[in-house]
Write a protein that holds these residues in place. Structure first.
Motif, short mmCIF file in Angstrom:
data_model
loop_
_atom_site.label_atom_id
_atom_site.label_comp_id
_atom_site.label_asym_id
_atom_site.label_seq_id
_atom_site.Cartn_x
_atom_site.Cartn_y
_atom_site.Cartn_z
N THR A 217 0.72 -1.06 0.20
CA THR A 217 0.49 0.08 -0.04
C THR A 217 0.96 1.21 -0.08
N ALA A 218 1.96 1.38 0.69
CA ALA A 218 3.13 2.34 0.97
C ALA A 218 3.36 2.97 0.35
N TYR A 247 -7.48 0.43 3.52
CA TYR A 247 -7.41 2.06 3.71
C TYR A 247 -7.87 3.12 4.34
N VAL B 113 -2.07 -4.59 5.23
CA VAL B 113 -3.26 -3.20 5.61
C VAL B 113 -4.29 -3.89 5.88
N THR B 211 4.62 0.76 7.22
CA THR B 211 4.27 2.45 7.35
C THR B 211 2.56 2.54 8.18
N MET B 212 1.94 1.04 6.88
CA MET B 212 0.33 1.24 7.09
C MET B 212 0.26 0.92 8.44
N LEU B 215 0.48 4.33 10.52
CA LEU B 215 -0.60 5.05 9.98
C LEU B 215 -2.06 4.31 10.44
N MET B 216 -2.68 4.01 10.06
CA MET B 216 -3.60 3.53 11.29
C MET B 216 -3.75 3.10 12.45
#
Lengths: 294, 285, 236
Positions: A217-218, A247, B113, B211-212, B215-216
């Protein structure tokens, strides 16, 4: 006579069982939760919305409230990325295993470095490459499907190189020397004996890399994916993708229906990755001998 | 010598190009972040707070966030992974051991994700209700899910380093009447420390680079977290969040500093792992 | 009987990962005979064979220097010359390994493999040469009805004869054999020994062997390799 384990040993054993059961429980909760919440939404409407499936599949009619554009987006993205990465990775892997001698072996360090670079940094690289090209060469270039695919290809390249290299290097010396002893050139040896022999290792590497492309996703967040774009029309346009959709829903869903679609998308992506993963394992065990017989 | 055949040149070209990508990434980060290196601005990145509206662009809070989330995740995942690895490769319960191993392998394939998504709708409400304040998106939530993300990699790496102990050493321990656990503590563990360190560093690299999840789940507030329930923003999440800003703004240029920092951290870890690997040859009792 | 030399080795040195294995060895190997190389294991006997078809070049970390001349027809050719293409050489200097190494393919495909590499496409010619080589290796009657079977379904002795036949199909002038019977039982080994004795009318054989008995039974010349030095020896 059986010696009773000492207390310290028993504690260690108990802790190990606790960890193992704990991990399995976590796994069960994650999967169970997803399936419990997402299973009911796995219906044709999840993918096609109000549009008749046939019309959507023939690209005659736009799908507005289904996952179809995101699925097609991810599919094109993965195909494109692998089209770039596989020939490059295979060629580089062949070089590392079969030609590389002496100081050129140090190239391996750079593949390890690339493998360690966080995907968001690779995405950032894709973005800055786009900015650079946009300013100096192609004014029409913006973050798009092509840029994302290129960045994803860079992301999985080290895995492809390593799996190809390892698969080739694992071939025992007796097999490795049999064709050259019969007058085969190095290239003939590679294509007639070594590659067929390492097909299972290489193809399972490709399958795993495909899974990595599908789930990341990133990288795509920075290089052109958007929440709503419809079916990708061109390589230079923006697109939708499943992981980004998941997301996006998690951060701002507008209705219960959208949230439900998010769960559906998560189940689908999980299923796709599980399928690729299982295929990689199965391939590793099969395939090898089929090639020569045809 | 005769000139290299065309095929070899082609293969070499592919290898060289692939290797150069890692250098190009570094080059782009440095060149695009270049304005930051002028006038001592670079040092102020580490001391200033993040106040774009006041012209202050410090990223120390994000560094603290990254370190906090990934260390906590590691602290949670390390014992769990060690326990699972012991169960899989030392205790080896016949059915359960295989089941666990397959599950762990499968878990490496779960999309990040999706894991984050489950975190948002399962763990966040749970944490919010348990602790009764805040949004539930905090350091602890992100670290818990991140631990689940990195544990499988660690377990497989640990199992692998356990299995590299020469069988003759294990037989020697058997002959001395060691129980499996004694064998583990006296023979296997002391001789696989390098492997354990390698797996831990690898997992740390994954945690820093992810990251995810952060971030989430971490809340993304720009302030160094002081408690488990404080929200945090990691360097990776910062890049993802700021990227929408105007390309020419200083705010946007800062993300190249974040990228550079992440590159440097993961580079150091890669070199460490390679160093450990090389040291593996001269392993003795 | 006057013997003619086929291979002349001079000043041949060999190192593996910088560790010297052969130190300036010299030898003259006669044509149309079986020359055996004996000596303690781990002294580089197999390595010596691999210098004769430059197969060592495929092994990372190996380094050789010196002169090896082979007489093809009337001409002496320095095989270590950069002008000699290794595949060309290896098609003329066949090699059989310690353990049979059939490719994971049918018997027929194994046999046709060297011809495929050499670019022989005519199906009829391929069939004829496969049959001829299999007959030469005493294998034809055993496999003629099962040419499409996987080569790995053959017994160990049959597999080794298949590998000999596969090497013979290119009609090499020299055949290198690296302990060709050591992975086989006595009975299968005896068949191979008969076969080798038969072959020397067509080709020059150089064989590494561990078995004194075997050397005494079939070798015409014996060299002993020890401590990096190669010298003629008496029949054991």
């Amino acid at each position: 006579m059986v010696r009773a384990p000492r207390l310290r040993d028993r504690a260690l054993i108990a802790f190990s069982w606790f960890s193992g059961l704990g991990l399995l429980a976590i796994f069960a909760v994650v999967i169970g939760f997803l399936l419990a919440r997402g299973w009911s939404s796995l219906r044709p409407e999840l993918i096609f919305g109000d549009t008749p499936p046939v019309q959507a599949l023939l690209f005659r009619q736009q799908v507005f409230d289904g996952l179809f554009p995101a699925i097609i987006g991810t599919l094109s993205l993965v195909l494109l990325a692998m089209t770039i990465a596989v020939p490059l990775g295979l060629a580089a892997g062949i070089y590392m295993a079969e030609y590389c001698r002496g100081s050129a072996r140090r190239l391996g360090l750079f593949f390890d470095i690339l493998a360690g670079v966080p995907s968001i940094v690779i995405g950032l690289f894709g973005l800055s490459l786009t900015i650079f090209l946009h300013r100096h060469f192609f004014g029409r270039l913006y973050p798009c499907l092509l840029v994302s695919a290129l960045a994803l290809a860079f992301l999985v390249l080290p895995y492809l190189i390593r799996s190809t290299q390892t698969a080739l290097e694992e071939i025992p010396r007796t097999v490795r020397l049999s064709a050259p002893a019969l007058g085969a050139s190095r290239l003939q040896n590679i294509f007639l004996v070594l590659l067929p022999r390492s097909l299972k290792g290489i193809s399972s590497g490709i399958l795993l890399a495909t899974g990595r492309c599908a789930e990341d996703t990133a990288v795509i967040m920075l290089t052109g994916v958007v929440a709503s774009a419809g079916i990708p029309r061109s390589l230079l346009g923006s697109y939708e993708a499943l992981p980004f959709y998941i997301y996006y829903i998690s951060s701002q869903y507008g209705s219960r229906q959208e949230l439900q679609n998010g769960f559906g998308a998560a189940v689908i992506l999980l299923f796709v990755c599980a399928l690729l993963f299982t295929a990689a394992l199965v391939v590793r065990h099969r395939l090898a001998k089929r090639f020569f017989h045809r | 010598m005769k000139p290299a055949p065309a095929a070899e040149k082609l293969f070499f070209g592919a290898a060289l190009f692939s290797a150069s990508i890692s250098l190009f990434i570094l080059l782009f980060m440095v060149v695009l972040g270049l304005p930051l290196f002028k006038d001592g601005f670079f040092l102020r990145l580490f001391t200033d707070p993040w106040r774009p509206d006041h012209g202050l662009y410090g990223i120390s809070a994000m560094i603290a966030g990254t370190l906090g989330v990934s260390f906590l995740a590691l602290v949670l995942a390390l014992p769990l992974s060690l326990g699972c690895a012991i169960l899989i490769s030392i205790i080896r319960p016949p059915v359960f051991g295989r089941l666990l191993e397959k599950t762990v392998q499968f878990m490496t394939g779960i999309p990040t994700v999706v894991l984050g998504f489950v975190g948002v709708f399962l763990l966040v409400p749970f944490i919010r209700e348990q602790f009764g304040h805040g949004s539930g998106r905090c350091l602890l939530t992100a670290a818990l899910v991140l631990a689940v993300l990195i544990a499988p990699t660690m377990i497989l790496f640990f199992c692998d380093s356990f299995s590299r102990i020469p069988a003759s050493w294990l037989r020697a321990a058997d002959a001395l009447g060691c129980t499996p656990m004694e064998k583990f503590r006296h023979v296997i563990l002391p001789n696989s420390l390098q492997g354990l360190a390698g797996g831990t560093i690898l997992a740390m690299g994954r945690a820093v680079g992810d990251t995810m999840i952060a971030l989430m789940l971490a809340g993304n507030a720009v302030a160094a977290p002081h408690a488990l329930l404080d929200p945090a923003r990691t360097l990776t999440a910062h890049i993802a969040l700021v990227v929408a800003a105007d390309f020419d703004s200083l705010e946007f240029k800062i993300i190249f500093a974040c990228g550079l920092l992440l590159y440097a951290i993961t580079l150091a870890m890669t070199l460490l792992i390679r160093g450990l690997d090389r040291g593996n040859g001269g392993r003795t009792w | 009987m006057e013997t003619e030399d086929k291979i002349i080795i001079k000043e041949l040195s060999f190192a593996y990962r910088r560790r010297p294995v052969l130190d300036r060895v010299a030898a003259a190997i006669p044509a149309s005979m079986i020359t055996a190389i004996v000596g303690p294991s781990g002294q580089g006997k197999s390595t010596l064979l691999m210098t004769l078809n430059r197969l060592w070049e495929e092994i990372p970390g190996a380094q050789a220097s010196g002169s090896i001349k082979i007489r093809f027809n009337r001409d002496w050719i320095e095989i270590n010359s950069p002008k000699v293409d290794p595949p060309w050489l290896r098609a003329r200097v066949g090699m059989v390994f310690q353990a049979p190494n059939p490719l994971p393919a049918s018997i027929y495909k194994n046999m046709a493999f060297p011809l495929k590499i050499a670019g022989v496409k005519n199906r009829k010619e391929v069939d004829e040469r496969v049959e001829k080589a299999l007959r030469q290796a005493f294998l034809w009657t055993e496999v003629k009805d099962r040419l499409t079977d996987d080569a790995r379904t053959l017994s160990g002795g049959q597999q080794q004869r298949l590998c000999i036949a596969r090497a013979l199909i290119l009609e090499p002038e020299i055949l290198l054999l690296d302990e060709p019977t050591s992975s086989l039982d006595a009975e299968a080994g005896a068949v191979i020994e008969d076969l080798l004795s038969e072959l020397k009318s067509d080709c020059t054989l150089v064989m590494v062997s561990h078995y004194q008995e075997q050397v005494r039974r079939i070798a015409d010349r014996v060299f002993r390799l020890e401590n990096g030095i190669l010298k003629p020896a008496d029949m054991p």
